[in-house]
Design a protein around this motif. Structure first.
Motif, PDB file in Angstrom:
ATOM      1  N   GLN A   1       0.849  -1.176   0.000  1.00 29.78           N
ATOM      2  CA  GLN A   1       0.000   0.000   0.000  1.00 29.78           C
ATOM      3  C   GLN A   1       0.883   1.223   0.000  1.00 29.78           C
ATOM      4  OE1 GLN A   1      -2.458   0.944   3.467  1.00 29.78           O
ATOM      5  NE2 GLN A   1      -4.125  -0.057   2.408  1.00 29.78           N
ATOM      6  N   PRO A   2       0.557   2.230  -0.797  1.00 25.39           N
ATOM      7  CA  PRO A   2       1.423   3.413  -0.796  1.00 25.39           C
ATOM      8  C   PRO A   2       1.331   4.162   0.531  1.00 25.39           C
ATOM      9  CG  PRO A   2      -0.553   3.818  -2.093  1.00 25.39           C
ATOM     10  CD  PRO A   2      -0.595   2.383  -1.685  1.00 25.39           C
ATOM     11  N   HIS A   3       2.352   4.896   0.855  1.00 28.50           N
ATOM     12  CA  HIS A   3       2.285   5.823   1.977  1.00 28.50           C
ATOM     13  C   HIS A   3       1.309   6.926   1.601  1.00 28.50           C
ATOM     14  CE1 HIS A   3       5.718   4.048   4.042  1.00 28.50           C
ATOM     15  NE2 HIS A   3       6.323   3.970   2.868  1.00 28.50           N
ATOM     16  N   GLN A   4       0.690   7.513   2.618  1.00 25.55           N
ATOM     17  CA  GLN A   4      -0.285   8.547   2.301  1.00 25.55           C
ATOM     18  C   GLN A   4      -0.048   9.825   3.090  1.00 25.55           C
ATOM     19  OE1 GLN A   4      -4.841   8.445   2.615  1.00 25.55           O
ATOM     20  NE2 GLN A   4      -4.325   6.875   1.135  1.00 25.55           N
ATOM     21  N   LEU A   5      -0.051  10.925   2.353  1.00 22.26           N
ATOM     22  CA  LEU A   5       0.167  12.235   2.960  1.00 22.26           C
ATOM     23  C   LEU A   5      -1.027  13.107   2.608  1.00 22.26           C
ATOM     24  CD1 LEU A   5       2.305  13.981   4.409  1.00 22.26           C
ATOM     25  CD2 LEU A   5       3.088  14.692   2.159  1.00 22.26           C
ATOM     26  N   ILE A   6      -1.673  13.646   3.611  1.00 21.29           N
ATOM     27  CA  ILE A   6      -2.830  14.503   3.366  1.00 21.29           C
ATOM     28  C   ILE A   6      -2.470  15.897   3.827  1.00 21.29           C
ATOM     29  CG2 ILE A   6      -5.223  14.931   4.026  1.00 21.29           C
ATOM     30  CD1 ILE A   6      -5.166  11.750   4.551  1.00 21.29           C
ATOM     31  N   MET A   7      -2.680  16.865   2.946  1.00 19.45           N
ATOM     32  CA  MET A   7      -2.300  18.231   3.316  1.00 19.45           C
ATOM     33  C   MET A   7      -3.535  19.092   3.366  1.00 19.45           C
ATOM     34  SD  MET A   7       1.201  18.827   1.293  1.00 19.45           S
ATOM     35  CE  MET A   7       0.443  19.082  -0.289  1.00 19.45           C
ATOM     36  N   THR A   8      -3.701  19.824   4.433  1.00 16.08           N
ATOM     37  CA  THR A   8      -4.858  20.708   4.501  1.00 16.08           C
ATOM     38  C   THR A   8      -4.472  22.087   4.984  1.00 16.08           C
ATOM     39  OG1 THR A   8      -6.986  21.114   5.539  1.00 16.08           O
ATOM     40  CG2 THR A   8      -5.436  19.799   6.788  1.00 16.08           C
ATOM     41  N   ALA A   9      -5.110  23.087   4.372  1.00 16.27           N
ATOM     42  CA  ALA A   9      -4.870  24.467   4.779  1.00 16.27           C
ATOM     43  C   ALA A   9      -5.944  24.900   5.754  1.00 16.27           C
ATOM     44  CB  ALA A   9      -4.880  25.384   3.563  1.00 16.27           C
ATOM     45  N   THR A  10      -6.928  24.046   5.956  1.00 14.05           N
ATOM     46  CA  THR A  10      -7.963  24.394   6.910  1.00 14.05           C
ATOM     47  C   THR A  10      -7.575  23.789   8.229  1.00 14.05           C
ATOM     48  OG1 THR A  10      -9.568  24.204   5.164  1.00 14.05           O
ATOM     49  CG2 THR A  10     -10.413  24.334   7.390  1.00 14.05           C
ATOM     50  N   PRO A  11      -7.067  24.595   9.135  1.00 15.97           N
ATOM     51  CA  PRO A  11      -6.655  24.015  10.395  1.00 15.97           C
ATOM     52  C   PRO A  11      -7.863  23.348  11.034  1.00 15.97           C
ATOM     53  CG  PRO A  11      -5.971  26.295  10.211  1.00 15.97           C
ATOM     54  CD  PRO A  11      -6.924  26.042   9.104  1.00 15.97           C
ATOM     55  N   ILE A  12      -7.653  22.189  11.535  1.00 23.71           N
ATOM     56  CA  ILE A  12      -8.734  21.459  12.165  1.00 23.71           C
ATOM     57  C   ILE A  12      -8.607  21.658  13.663  1.00 23.71           C
ATOM     58  CG2 ILE A  12      -9.692  19.164  12.537  1.00 23.71           C
ATOM     59  CD1 ILE A  12      -8.111  18.674   9.710  1.00 23.71           C
ATOM     60  N   PRO A  13      -9.661  22.174  14.289  1.00 27.44           N
ATOM     61  CA  PRO A  13      -9.565  22.389  15.733  1.00 27.44           C
ATOM     62  C   PRO A  13      -9.123  21.097  16.409  1.00 27.44           C
ATOM     63  CG  PRO A  13     -11.600  23.304  14.880  1.00 27.44           C
ATOM     64  CD  PRO A  13     -10.954  22.578  13.748  1.00 27.44           C
ATOM     65  N   ARG A  14      -8.319  21.270  17.422  1.00 26.63           N
ATOM     66  CA  ARG A  14      -7.693  20.131  18.064  1.00 26.63           C
ATOM     67  C   ARG A  14      -8.713  19.067  18.476  1.00 26.63           C
ATOM     68  NH1 ARG A  14      -5.225  18.243  22.949  1.00 26.63           N
ATOM     69  NH2 ARG A  14      -6.951  19.191  24.052  1.00 26.63           N
ATOM     70  N   THR A  15      -9.824  19.535  19.020  1.00 28.48           N
ATOM     71  CA  THR A  15     -10.819  18.586  19.504  1.00 28.48           C
ATOM     72  C   THR A  15     -11.352  17.735  18.364  1.00 28.48           C
ATOM     73  OG1 THR A  15     -12.437  20.334  19.244  1.00 28.48           O
ATOM     74  CG2 THR A  15     -11.613  19.937  21.449  1.00 28.48           C
ATOM     75  N   LEU A  16     -11.557  18.366  17.204  1.00 29.99           N
ATOM     76  CA  LEU A  16     -12.079  17.611  16.081  1.00 29.99           C
ATOM     77  C   LEU A  16     -11.020  16.689  15.523  1.00 29.99           C
ATOM     78  CD1 LEU A  16     -14.283  20.040  14.022  1.00 29.99           C
ATOM     79  CD2 LEU A  16     -14.876  18.466  15.834  1.00 29.99           C
ATOM     80  N   ALA A  17      -9.799  17.205  15.459  1.00 31.28           N
ATOM     81  CA  ALA A  17      -8.720  16.410  14.902  1.00 31.28           C
ATOM     82  C   ALA A  17      -8.601  15.094  15.659  1.00 31.28           C
ATOM     83  CB  ALA A  17      -7.414  17.180  14.957  1.00 31.28           C
TER      84      ALA A  17
END
Ligand code: ADP
Ligand code: MG
Length: 694
Positions: free
Chosen positions: A422-438
């Motif tokens: 399985q390939p490694h996976q990198l997800i990039m987001t510019a929308t900071p996700i509040p810590r609680t949701l993350a």
């Protein structure tokens, strides 16, 4: 009934037929355990009769007295007003809808007991439409012994009905296997959690001396007991998902410092400390045989693309391919240009594939991908279609995909599988996700944060302004552009319709061209052909165009450092995260930038607050937290799209303080009582857990 309660359907209860079962299903009650976890929204205190004279604060009261007067009043609306007295004082009962039988039953001298919320009315204290019953001389009415629960209900399902069903379910708790305790003693002791059965019994029928306030805030230990267990079940489910994924191996791609070093030496800048830190984390991950699952959060402009390119090169220097997926055509094209200009000099071929790549061109690209000639492949969602076969995909990079949830990521992982790896996976987001949701929605990912912007950026000055000052705004726009600045004019629409949004942008561009003939004005929107869009973007990027009128398609990724003014029409229609993204298109160069949020009056209180947040903060994390506070987690993440778990009892905002403990407890359970994990997951996630078997 000796089965555990989640195995006993509601229809096993006396008097529950198909019709009632259907109504219960609407509020997600299918079995007896569901009934027990269907907790009251609030409680009424009917455990004592309150003397009328001692009613001082707001709330519901049981009152008993005899009718001293009963009159039909003909004011603005006809009403029946009964005055009752209990010797300590008197109170009015007012009915706007009443039958003559009702009127006759409330004659002076009648003894009544009623329940309701007294308010100041025309005749002093009054209860509007109280619940009441007439008391006959030989009646011997007890008060309730416990607080009366008020449950979430649905049409055709009365409180009384739900109450009696819950009572029936509670009776089953006598059986020891009905609701088994799965929390290990050590966890219960450490976090001071009581027994599950006691908590459930308590919450359905709290004793009269309990603090209603504590209960209404959801802070009673019995409530915490349940929320804790539910959050723990989710945590365990995520961990299970993770370990399932980890059973599949990935590829070891250690840093060789060949291509990556050449790349760095040709970059016109050096990486920020934050970029280096995150890159090191990624580099470390992808040299391991376990698949990387990493989320990189970085505010707009923090320089995620370069980090992605270096990660891709580490894969390529190990003989693997890397895929870079972007959510929109414009962004994918921009990545294509960037990657080509960076990688061509290194002799690396970059393929491009989107839904709009057609015919011969498409065949050719597909061929390059399957042959491995394209070492790096950039594209849109099209990359994950069936027909796209990679020769040796080692790393999949998904840009700006904060909207993806667990289920979608699972699907993508599967897509990327090849030769049992399985390939490694990198997800990039510019929308900071509040810590609680993350911690809940993304608990299956490792997180990295690029928490520093490249040097030399000037903060954007944000102004909130009414659209009645449009003329003034245009004047300002004109003079800025004639001074050599470039600007964006962003059109939004309430409707989800792309067509309408594009039309609005077309009309606006026309109007602006008419009003500002000395400016060169371009237009870009989602319904234009890829080539047209690219042409306009290029003209803007190269400085041949003053003003770019756009729909929200420019939200992500577009990078034109000379653009220093942005006007957003009707910003009140957009979410904070989206506004932050848009605004991130300016403030990329060294010139002072401005963002005008041009709203249409009147604004709701919430809109006003949200625009104020934009004016006062430029920190994506602060904005995201505020967004969460104002709109709630479902809205922020788009619950349906993200597969963000729906909770029965827990509330992510209210219970955020439990999350750290829950994490610890998850570790303890797996170590000391691994046999508890599965039953806990089953109890709380039931069928929702299906995805874990993907
Ligand atoms: P985002 O994180 O929003 O995707 P980009 O990767 O598009 O940001 O980078 C924004 C701009 O900053 C680009 O022009 C990029 O070349 C530039 N950049 C990235 N890293 C640095 C750095 N370390 N120093 C200076 N400029 C940088
Ligand atoms: Mg980007």
């Amino acid at each position: 009934m000796v089965k555990p309660l989640h195995e006993i359907p509601v229809t096993a209860l006396k008097g529950v037929g198909a019709a009632l079962a259907e109504k219960l299903a609407k509020i997600h009650i299918h079995n007896l355990q569901d009934l027990l976890f269907h907790l009251p929204l609030r409680y009424q205190d009917r455990t004592r009769i309150t003397p009328i004279a001692s009613i001082h604060s707001e709330g519901d009261y049981v009152i008993q007295g005899s009718v001293v007067a009963s009159d039909v009043l003909m004011g603005k609306r006809r009403s029946l007003l009964c005055r009752i007295s209990d010797g300590t004082g008197s109170i009015g009962l007012r009915f706007y809808h009443f039958s003559s039988a009702q009127k006759n039953s409330l004659k002076p001298g009648t003894e009544v007991r009623c329940f309701g919320e007294p308010r100041r009315g025309a005749s002093g204290l009054e209860i509007y439409h109280p619940e009441y019953r007439v008391i006959k001389p030989d009646d011997d009415l007890d008060v309730e012994e416990t607080l009366t629960p008020v449950y979430p209900a649905t049409e055709g399902l009365t409180q009384q009905r739900i109450r009696s069903l819950c009572e029936l379910a509670l009776e089953q708790l006598n059986h020891p296997d009905a609701l088994q305790e799965w929390l290990p003693e050590s966890v219960r002791w450490k976090y001071q959690l009581g027994s599950l059965v006691e908590a459930v019994e308590f919450l359905h029928s709290p004793p009269p001396d309990v603090s209603v306030e504590l209960l209404s805030e959801g802070r009673h230990p019995a409530q915490i007991r349940l929320a804790f267990e539910e959050l723990l079940a989710h945590n365990l489910s995520m961990q299970k998902l993770r370990s399932l994924i980890r059973t599949v191996k990935s590829y070891e791609m250690p840093p060789k410092q060949t291509l990556t070093r050449d790349f760095r030496s040709q970059l016109p800048f050096s990486l920020t400390g934050a970029q280096e830190k995150v890159l090191a984390e990624i580099s470390q991950d992808i040299m391991q045989p376990d698949p990387m699952l990493r989320l990189v959060q970085g505010d707009v402009g923090s320089g995620k693309t370069v980090v992605a390119a270096l990660a891709a090169l580490q894969a390529v220097e190990n003989g693997y391919q890397a895929a870079v997926m972007a959510p929109t055509e414009i962004l994918a094209e921009q990545h294509e240009k960037n990657f080509k200009s960076w990688l061509k000099p290194l002799g690396i071929s970059v393929g491009y594939l989107s839904g709009k790549t057609k015919g011969k061109k498409r065949q050719q690209v597909l061929e390059e991908i399957v042959q491995g000639d394209a070492a790096v492949v950039v594209g849109t969602h099209a990359l994950f279609q069936e027909e796209v076969q990679f020769k040796k995909l080692g790393l999949a990079i998904i840009d700006e995909q904060h909207r993806f949830g667990v289920h979608q990521r699972m699907a993508l992982r599967k897509k990327g599988e090849l030769n049992g790896g399985q390939p490694h996976q990198l997800i990039m987001t510019a929308t900071p996700i509040p810590r609680t949701l993350a911690m809940s929605a993304y608990a299956d990912l490792d997180c990295s944060v690029i928490d520093e912007l490249p040097p030399g950026r000037t903060p954007v000055n944000t102004v909130v302004i009414g659209d009645d000052r449009r003329e003034q705004v245009m004047k300002r726009l004109r003079s800025a552009c004639l001074e050599g600045r470039q600007a964006y004019w962003v059109c939004t629409l309430i409707e989800e319709s792309e067509v309408l949004q594009c039309q609005a942008a077309e009309v606006t561009a026309e109007q602006l061209r008419e009003a500002l003939p000395e400016l060169s004005i371009g237009l870009v929107h989602g319904r234009m052909k890829a080539a047209e869009k690219l042409e306009v973007m290029d003209a803007f990027k190269s400085g041949h165009m003053h003003l770019l009128v756009a729909t929200t398609v420019i939200e992500v990724g577009v990078d034109v450092p000379n653009a220093s003014l942005m006007i957003i029409e009707n910003p009140e229609r957009l979410g904070l995260a989206q506004l932050h993204q848009l605004r991130g298109r300016v403030g990329r160069g060294s010139i002072a930038s401005h963002c005008l949020l041009m709203y249409h009056a009147p604004l709701s209180q919430q809109s006003r607050e949200r625009l104020q947040v934009m004016r006062d903060s430029s920190d994506g994390f602060v904005i995201a937290e505020k967004d969460l506070e104002l709109r709630g987690p479902g809205e922020v993440l788009g619950t349906r799209q993200t597969g963000l778990a729906q909770f029965k009892v827990a509330d992510l905002e209210r219970d955020a303080i439990l999350l750290d403990q829950v994490r610890d407890a998850g570790q303890v359970v797996l170590k000391e009582a691994p046999e508890s994990a599965e039953p806990l997951i089953l109890r709380w996630l039931g069928h929702a857990e299906k995805y874990a078997n993907v």
